[in-house]
Design a protein around this motif. Structure first.
Motif, short mmCIF file in Angstrom:
data_model
loop_
_atom_site.label_atom_id
_atom_site.label_comp_id
_atom_site.label_asym_id
_atom_site.label_seq_id
_atom_site.Cartn_x
_atom_site.Cartn_y
_atom_site.Cartn_z
N VAL A 1 0.84 -1.20 0.00
CA VAL A 1 0.00 0.00 0.00
C VAL A 1 0.87 1.25 0.00
N ALA A 2 1.95 1.22 0.79
CA ALA A 2 2.86 2.38 0.82
C ALA A 2 3.56 2.53 -0.52
N VAL B 1 6.01 10.74 2.93
CA VAL B 1 5.26 11.02 4.16
C VAL B 1 3.84 10.45 4.07
N VAL B 2 3.17 10.72 2.92
CA VAL B 2 1.79 10.25 2.76
C VAL B 2 1.76 8.72 2.76
N ALA B 3 2.74 8.10 2.07
CA ALA B 3 2.75 6.63 1.96
C ALA B 3 2.91 5.97 3.33
N ALA C 1 0.39 3.31 7.99
CA ALA C 1 0.11 3.29 9.43
C ALA C 1 -1.40 3.34 9.69
N LEU C 2 -2.10 4.19 8.92
CA LEU C 2 -3.55 4.32 9.09
C LEU C 2 -4.24 2.99 8.76
N PHE C 3 -3.80 2.38 7.67
CA PHE C 3 -4.35 1.09 7.27
C PHE C 3 -4.15 0.06 8.39
N ALA C 4 -2.94 0.01 8.93
CA ALA C 4 -2.64 -0.93 10.02
C ALA C 4 -3.49 -0.60 11.25
N ALA C 5 -3.67 0.70 11.52
CA ALA C 5 -4.44 1.11 12.70
C ALA C 5 -5.90 0.67 12.56
N ILE C 6 -6.47 0.86 11.37
CA ILE C 6 -7.88 0.49 11.17
C ILE C 6 -8.04 -1.03 11.26
N LEU C 7 -7.17 -1.76 10.55
CA LEU C 7 -7.23 -3.22 10.60
C LEU C 7 -7.00 -3.72 12.02
#
Lengths: 374, 265
Positions: free
Chosen positions: A92-93, A115-117, A122-128
């Motif tokens: 994803v990154a 930075v965005v990647a 991190a956001l993807f990992a946080a949601i999952l």
């Protein structure tokens, strides 16, 4: 948090730094270790002087994958959450970096992409992680679920060949992947430093060094001890007043960010990414690196990643398709003979030989300040 | 309750005397209508269980009476089917276990639950590092080690300890959280007579010196008689009797279901 309690008052800043890097949770607490470490770092620093350019660029690739291995060492080895999904955050990154850097031209675009990647990973990992850990998913189900996430992502990316999957200038490209991803660069307008070839090697080397030392400090801090406690016994740790779910979510999110950084460095090496980075084989590689090297160590996964990737290249050049079979057999033998991994196995072997020789002058239990550490 | 203080050391007597004159605010733990069903089985059935501050309570009952289930409902390891749990005047029914621990609860599990691959010192450090730093942390760790009788074994891996030493270590870890109420699930199961005496001394000492209230699940009646202020008998998920050790021992119904019972194994 993070400061060793033992007699910090009597030590200077350097002593405190040394203390922060040492503890029961990482290998290599002796003065001898740090001498050896310094020699190895110097060998890497001068690597481009005595190796062919192709070996240097190959090494940049291995070093960027080391970050992926370390992300799993932290999540699985130290916190006990066996994730098969580190390549999902990596991929994803990689794609996110490509989309941003292709669309926003110039060095600032590549920095924004980085930075965005990492942020998206991190956001993807946080949601999952939130839905897994707060939804009561644990143990082997985390492993299965993260693997499913990888395969769903891969299947989706394979279907993105059509024009409708072009984001600005960046075409996702289906199973053919996304070419033309720019190198990372520094500068405003015109780049004054482009991260390719030797520069990328040094950037990856620096990233691995900083990550390794940072993780050593983290794992030997109070928080690192709680991570290990979660790995060893979740119920006991919860009943000591620690929020186990939050620890797992935090570590999983951090691991996602680190895997994301690895993905960005990796795609800038190839200037290309394809869904094959999210195949079943790709998903299993980090688990193999970490298991073979020693999952409860940081050095083990670093050594194993470089060794296994280099061996894979050597074998595929020399024996072609047999490379996977031979490599796989070697790994099986190592894991079966040394269940704790290569490095802990070697450490035990060395101390066993030391015991047999009645060798009492090993300083493996002494830290650089000459003080005995457990 | 004062008649249960016979043979105890003066500090405990004083605590009990204070309790005897206490009002409702001295109730540290209270369950109301607590019920837990597992499928068709009602493990805990409408239990109102109260513990007063500084009290040393034993929870007894035949196997399957629901003792461990009740403790798990108090810590939050299990969620009740019905009813509420109050701790120090606050309802804690919906809280996660770690939040309840932070309110002043602590537990020693039935199976000794220490971190086997860590050293004794690292084990002791975990509860204490959350509460103290610097020299205070070092002092509290040293105190916890010596109170557990494990100062000499601080650098030994916990898996190398004997069963009794692991029990002592876990009690030490649970007590070092500075709880107001400490729950012990069978702290002396499988221990020798000497080890049992050590644990009994440890419990009465923590109770007297640090004013920690206890709920102790135990099968060993001699041990119960030695430490308890007050006894609750659970039977088939319900509160069957409450009273002093003398009252409980003299009760023919309790005899029947539990103490050498003829009809119920």
């Amino acid at each position: 948090m993070g400061v060793e309690s033992d007699d910090t008052a009597t030590r200077g800043p350097l002593g405190r730094l040394a203390a922060a890097l040492h503890g029961p949770n990482t290998m290599g607490n002796s003065r001898r270790f740090w001498y050896l470490f310094g020699v190895v770092v110097l060998l890497f620093v001068f690597f481009p002087l005595y190796m062919l350019p192709s070996a240097v660029t190959n090494m940049s690739q291995y070093l960027s994958l080391v970050l992926l291995a370390l992300s799993l060492a932290v999540v699985w080895g130290y916190t006990g959450v066996l994730s098969f999904g580190q390549v999902a955050f990596f991929g994803v990154a990689g794609y996110t970096y490509g989309i941003v850097a292709i669309n926003v031209t110039g060095p600032l675009g590549t920095i924004a992409g980085l930075v965005v990647a990492v942020g998206i990973a991190a956001l993807f990992a946080a949601i999952l992680g939130y839905f897994m850990f707060y939804g009561g998913v644990s143990d082997v189900y985390v492993t299965i679920l993260t693997l499913v996430v990888v395969l769903v992502l891969k299947t989706f990316l394979d279907q993105t060949a059509g024009d409708e999957w072009t984001i600005g200038e960046a075409a996702l490209g289906g199973f053919n992947g996304m070419p033309g991803i720019p190198d990372l660069a520094l500068g405003i307008g015109e780049p004054f430093l482009v991260f390719n070839d030797t520069v990328l090697f040094y950037a990856a080397l620096l990233a691995v060094l900083v990550t390794y030392l940072g993780l050593r400090a983290l794992l030997n801090s109070d928080y690192g001890r709680v991570m290990v406690a979660v790995r060893e016994d979740e119920d006991r740790t919860e009943m000591l007043g620690y929020d186990v779910k939050r620890v797992k979510l935090t570590v999983f999110t951090f691991g996602g960010a680190l895997a994301g950084l690895s993905g960005v460095l990796y795609v800038t090496y190839f200037n290309y990414i394809s869904p094959s980075e999210l195949s079943l084989t790709a998903a299993s590689l980090p688990v193999i690196w970490v298991a073979v090297g020693g999952r409860k160590t940081l050095l083990g996964p670093i050594v194993a990643t470089i060794f296994i990737e280099r061996l894979g290249l050597f074998l595929s050049v020399n024996v072609g398709d047999w490379a996977f079979v031979i490599n796989g057999l070697l790994l099986l033998v190592i894991v079966l003979l040394l269940p704790e991994g290569l490095l802990p196995g070697l450490r035990d072997l060395v101390s066993w030989i030391g015991d047999r020789r009645g060798d009492s002058d090993t300083d493996d239990t002494t830290d650089p300040t000459g003080e005995v550490i457990e | 309750m004062s008649d249960t203080a016979d043979g105890m050391d003066p500090a405990v007597k004083q605590t009990s005397a204070e309790l005897a004159t206490g009002v409702d605010t001295d109730t540290i733990l209270q369950t109301e209508g607590l019920t837990k069903r597992f499928g068709g089985l009602t493990a805990i059935d409408d239990v109102d269980f109260g513990v007063e501050a500084g009290e040393l309570r034993c929870l007894i009952g035949p196997n399957g009476a629901g003792k461990s289930t009740l403790l798990n409902l108090v810590t939050g390891a299990l969620s009740p089917s019905e009813g509420e749990v109050y701790f120090e005047g606050h309802e804690i029914t919906g809280l996660d276990p770690h939040e309840r621990i932070r309110h002043g609860l602590s537990i020693k599990f039935q199976v000794p639950s220490v971190y086997e691959d860590l050293t004794v010192r690292e084990n002791v450090r975990l509860p204490i590092q959350r509460l103290a730093a610097g020299s205070e942390r070092d002092e509290r760790m040293a105190d916890a080690l010596s109170a557990s009788g494990l100062s000499a074994k601080a650098d030994v891996t916990a898996s190398a300890l004997s069963h009794g030493e692991q029990q002592q270590l876990e009690i030490g870890m649970a007590a070092s959280l500075d709880p107001d109420l400490l729950l012990l699930d069978e702290p002396v199961a499988g221990l020798s007579v000497d080890e049992r005496t050590e644990i009994a001394d440890r419990i009465t000492q923590l109770n007297a010196e640090r004013d920690i209230a206890f709920v102790v699940i135990e099968h060993d009646t001699d041990f119960v008689a030695e430490i308890a202020d007050h006894i609750t008998v659970l039977h088939q998920g319900e509160t069957f009797r409450e009273g002093s050790i003398e009252e409980i021992e003299a009760d023919p119904e309790v005899q029947r279901i539990y103490l050498g019972g003829e009809t119920d194994a």
